[in-house]
Design an enzyme around this catalytic site. Structure first.
Site, PDB file in Angstrom:
ATOM      1  N   TRP A   1       7.867 -19.925  -3.546  1.00  0.00           N
ATOM      2  CA  TRP A   1       8.545 -21.044  -4.204  1.00  0.00           C
ATOM      3  C   TRP A   1       8.379 -20.869  -5.707  1.00  0.00           C
ATOM      4  CZ3 TRP A   1       6.274 -26.491  -5.038  1.00  0.00           C
ATOM      5  CH2 TRP A   1       7.283 -27.391  -5.396  1.00  0.00           C
TER       6      TRP A   1
ATOM      7  N   ASP B   1      -0.589 -24.056   1.412  1.00  0.00           N
ATOM      8  CA  ASP B   1       0.479 -24.993   1.073  1.00  0.00           C
ATOM      9  C   ASP B   1       1.152 -25.446   2.370  1.00  0.00           C
ATOM     10  OD1 ASP B   1       2.475 -26.470  -0.064  1.00  0.00           O
ATOM     11  OD2 ASP B   1       3.239 -24.887  -1.365  1.00  0.00           O
TER      12      ASP B   1
ATOM     13  N   LYS C   1       9.124 -34.153   3.012  1.00  0.00           N
ATOM     14  CA  LYS C   1      10.091 -33.757   4.031  1.00  0.00           C
ATOM     15  C   LYS C   1       9.891 -34.520   5.336  1.00  0.00           C
ATOM     16  CE  LYS C   1      11.720 -30.522   1.264  1.00  0.00           C
ATOM     17  NZ  LYS C   1      10.808 -30.592   0.117  1.00  0.00           N
TER      18      LYS C   1
END
Length: 397
Positions: free
Chosen positions: A131, A211, A246
């Protein structure tokens, strides 16, 4: 004047895609760029479990005072159990603590500053690719970033190269690992591969920073936590960044946590004192609303059950979109070329399309995705899979 020497920096490319998509008048356009979940109507919905929790808060919440440096205590306890499992020995041993943060991004920044200030000289190892914000967050904190291979030129997971590079990492360095639904590639490790990574982390004395932004979007809420729990139970020290953006749909409410697993309860107190001090200089205290919503949901069996069903529905829809696109590509002779999309997990797919093909998709067909070929599968319109497949086939000819 004071500001005359200040120049302009390029805008974030993904946010730029949002603007370009919004300005496109083509009614048949596709937004596969920005990493948000979309339903069958193309909307990013508010979950019913969230709406009910928010109504509960409206009816019963009695104050808007600060919630402290580590955030909502109930949220912290419940997020620890969600990530590590309610029966985790770390919870019983008081070896784990959560510091609430403004989203998963805030958790990453808190971890970066913690590494810079409390573990000086340590570098961090990021997957290639990763990312993009991972790169800038650690750079801003002054932590040197190196990279381990993850996806090769053939758009396949290059696990052997990953392992070989981590075997050369300096002892004591930090390695950032994606727990599931790797962003941006969608390629995840198998259980056996995770065990091999754990062996290297242990033998090299590396500190894992995991993560965990997409719990529930890969194979399920419990299944996606497998690697996190493996590392937490096998090692004395682990850092975990958890995001509620999310799986709770709380994108704008900025709800996340940095979870620390320490060797014992006493050392955990030391670490948390440092985190509270660092957080004080970043955001003082975190925002309350999202954490209160999460705590309300996870603390109520009925709401938690409704939420788990909603997460599962989102997961299944994303998986069905992957399969549906592969079927739509088959008449064009492209199913084999894009078969990797079927084994990827989560919202994102490294499609293997070149930057030039991505450009052609945007200019010819109003299909918007990141220049690297990363597509947000959750942005696909299930009723227009054939049109998307035709557009992809056109730029692949």
């Amino acid at each position: 004047m004071h500001f005359d020497a200040i120049g302009r920096v390029p805008g974030d490319p993904i946010l730029g895609l949002m603007e370009a998509y919004g300005a496109d008048s083509n009614p048949g356009k596709f937004d596969l760029g920005v990493g948000v979940y979309k339903d069958a109507q193309g909307l990013t919905p508010i979950l019913q479990s969230v709406k009910q929790a928010e109504q509960h808060l409206v009816d019963r919440q009695s104050t808007k005072t600060y919630i402290g440096g580590h955030g909502d205590a109930a949220f912290g306890q419940l997020i620890n159990a969600l990530v590590l499992g309610a029966d985790s020995p770390l919870l019983a041993g008081k070896r784990v603590g959560a510091t609430q943060t403004p989203g998963g991004t805030g958790a990453l920044r808190l971890s970066a500053d913690f590494i810079a200030q409390c573990l000086p000289g340590r570098g961090v190892w990021l997957s290639n690719p990763t990312w993009p914000i991972h790169e800038t967050i650690f750079a801003a904190a002054g932590v040197k970033a190196s990279h381990y291979p993850y996806v090769g030129a053939d758009n396949r997971l290059d696990f052997e190269a990953m392992l070989a590079t981590l075997n050369q990492a300096p002892k004591g360095d930090v390695v950032l690992l994606h727990a599931c639904c790797h962003n941006p590639t969608g390629f995840d490790l198998t259980h056996e591969q995770w065990r091999q990574v754990l062996d290297v982390v242990r033998s090299r004395g590396l500190l894992p920073l995991i993560d965990f932004a997409y719990q529930g979007f890969g194979d399920g809420l419990e299944q996606d936590a497998w690697a996190v729990r493996l590392f937490a139970e096998a090692l004395p020290e682990v850092l975990i960044t958890s995001s509620c953006s999310k799986n709770f749909g709380l994108y704008r409410d900025r709800t996340g946590a940095l979870i620390v697993c320490a060797r014992d309860a006493d050392k955990l107190v030391d670490i948390r004192s440092q985190l509270a001090n660092i957080a004080r200089n970043l955001w003082s205290t975190p925002p309350d609303h999202g954490a209160a919503v999460v705590a309300t949901i996870l603390g109520n069996p009925d709401l938690k059950g409704l939420w788990a069903d909603e997460v599962e529905a989102m997961r299944l829809r994303i998986a069905q979109l992957r399969g549906g696109l592969l079927e739509a590509l088959e008449p064009h002779g492209l199913r084999e070329r894009f078969a990797h999309m079927g084994v990827q997990r989560g919202m994102f797919s490294y499609t293997g399309l070149s930057p030039e093909q991505v450009k052609q998709l945007r200019e010819r067909h109003s299909v918007y995705m990141v220049g690297t070929g990363r597509a947000n599968v959750a942005g696909i319109d299930a009723t227009r899979l054939d049109a998307l497949a035709e557009a992809i086939a056109d730029v692949c000819r």
